[in-house]
Each structure stands twice: as structure tokens, then as C-alpha cells.
Design a protein around this motif. Sequence first.
Motif, PDB file in Angstrom:
ATOM      1  N   UNK A 172      10.481  53.282  37.228  1.00  0.00           N
ATOM      2  CA  UNK A 172      10.320  52.006  37.921  1.00  0.00           C
ATOM      3  C   UNK A 172      10.479  52.157  39.432  1.00  0.00           C
ATOM      4  N   UNK A 173      11.442  52.962  39.886  1.00  0.00           N
ATOM      5  CA  UNK A 173      11.734  53.065  41.314  1.00  0.00           C
ATOM      6  C   UNK A 173      10.513  53.426  42.169  1.00  0.00           C
ATOM      7  N   UNK A 174       9.658  54.385  41.756  1.00  0.00           N
ATOM      8  CA  UNK A 174       8.527  54.740  42.615  1.00  0.00           C
ATOM      9  C   UNK A 174       7.533  53.603  42.835  1.00  0.00           C
ATOM     10  N   UNK A 175       7.602  52.566  42.008  1.00  0.00           N
ATOM     11  CA  UNK A 175       6.639  51.468  42.110  1.00  0.00           C
ATOM     12  C   UNK A 175       7.240  50.232  42.770  1.00  0.00           C
ATOM     13  N   UNK A 176       8.349  50.418  43.482  1.00  0.00           N
ATOM     14  CA  UNK A 176       8.960  49.277  44.167  1.00  0.00           C
ATOM     15  C   UNK A 176       7.969  48.570  45.082  1.00  0.00           C
ATOM     16  N   UNK A 177       7.242  49.329  45.897  1.00  0.00           N
ATOM     17  CA  UNK A 177       6.311  48.716  46.847  1.00  0.00           C
ATOM     18  C   UNK A 177       5.210  47.943  46.120  1.00  0.00           C
ATOM     19  N   UNK A 178       4.683  48.527  45.046  1.00  0.00           N
ATOM     20  CA  UNK A 178       3.636  47.836  44.289  1.00  0.00           C
ATOM     21  C   UNK A 178       4.163  46.533  43.691  1.00  0.00           C
ATOM     22  N   UNK A 179       5.372  46.571  43.145  1.00  0.00           N
ATOM     23  CA  UNK A 179       5.971  45.364  42.575  1.00  0.00           C
ATOM     24  C   UNK A 179       6.139  44.302  43.657  1.00  0.00           C
ATOM     25  N   UNK A 180       6.631  44.697  44.816  1.00  0.00           N
ATOM     26  CA  UNK A 180       6.808  43.742  45.910  1.00  0.00           C
ATOM     27  C   UNK A 180       5.474  43.136  46.322  1.00  0.00           C
TER      28      UNK A 180
END
Length: 260
Positions: A172-180
Amino acid sequence: MHSQDGPLDGAHVRAVAAILVPDNYTRVELGADLALLRLASPAQLGPAVRPVCLPRASHRFAHGAACWAICSLVLPADHLPLPWVLQEVELRLLGEAACQCLYSQPGPFNLTFQLLPGMLCAGYPEGRRDTCQGDSGGPLVCEEGGRWFQAGITSFGFGCGRRNRPGVFTAVAPYEAWIREQVIGSEPGPAFPTHSWEPQSGPWEPREENCTIALPECGKAPRPGAWPWEAQVMVPGSRPCRGALVSESWVLAPASCFLE
């Protein structure tokens, strides 16, 4: 959702207003197996319904950490007994190098596998315990500082509980920007910075800065073994998938639930 035998007291049923998937998702073995579901109406947060915390892109979960996954099976032959209450299984996080070493050894059908950025392994070299078919989308959660953070999304595996074949999760952590980016583009919210969705890396940051979506009550379970963020995603014409409530209006689930 705590049981497959229908909603329990306190469970919410919500329609889904939007399903957002990374543009380059094609199939689970190629990564990016995640999706955001925007609920048509917000969940009412309380003791039985709470969001899980999401890690910052720069956060690193310790290799060997004991984390928990929600599953319907704990071994290939263990069918879920009535009343179909979901099970939980303790899994150990495996470092990328250690996991790739295991997957470089011949396994089922003499296949090997190349891990890709954004993938996370959890399990045991000898097999023992694992998530299994039907568990896709369930959260892999790790406790840090008294709160539970979603480290991974159950994605795929080679059989269940096989030697040298730990489960593969979407980190999950690597996709923080995508989630935001998706959350900001779909509803008003705080001015989060935007970046590309590609997996990112960086130095470790203090755990008090881990929540990506500002939720002071995220990651709090009323008691051990109770996971108030656990969701079931009902897709017409397909078997249910799992997901995790990450805010009152958003559920994190696997892309494979909708595109395969």
C-alpha cells in the motif's frame, strides 16, 4: 463484514458510486492490483465501523514483522465452518530479496516468478499458513504504536501455503500518491500534493506521520481479533471480493475484483 452468513448488527451496506483503478493495471502478476471505491453515502463511524490507517510512501515495515490477514481459509483443506465467520492468520513480512530468493527456486508446475516494484510478500518459507482463493482484497495489517496500518492488499499466490511460495500482496505504501490523487480528484479535501502513481521510495519517517488520509481515529480496533475496517465487495455476476475501509467514504480493494 465479519461473517459471510449475511450482515451482522452494526454492519453497513452501501452502494458504490465510483471505481478507480490505475491506468496500467492488466493482470495481477504485473502489479498495480488495487482499486479505490467511493461510497455513494459515507459510512457512520463507530465501534463496529472504523477505518484502517494507511502508511506514508516513505514508511518501511520491518522485515519479519508479525502482521495479520483476514481469510476464509487458513490451510488449503480448511473450509470455513458455519456460520462462515471470517478467519485471521498471522503472517511474517518477507524482505524483497528473501522473497525473490524463494520464488527463484522451482515451485508448483516448475514455475518461478519475478517480483515487481509495488509487491509485498508475507508468509513462511516452509509454507504453514497462507491466504487462499477467495481472499483477494483482504487487508494485511500491522500494528505500530497502538494503531493498525494496512501494509498490503491480498493479491495472488501459487497455491495455498506451499513451500517457498509465500503470498503476494500489493504494497500500500508505494501507492500513497496515487491514492491521494484519486481522493482529491473525486471530492473536496485537504490540499495534498500530487505525484505520479508509480511506486516510490524514501527514508523512514516517524510513525506519527503515517496516516495518508487525515483520520484521528484510524487503525483502532475495539479488541484483538476485531477488524472494524473489514469490507466485502459484492460484484454482480462475480464472487465477492474483500476490501478495507480507509475513510468514511472510501474502500481500498483489488483491481482484479473488477477487471478479471
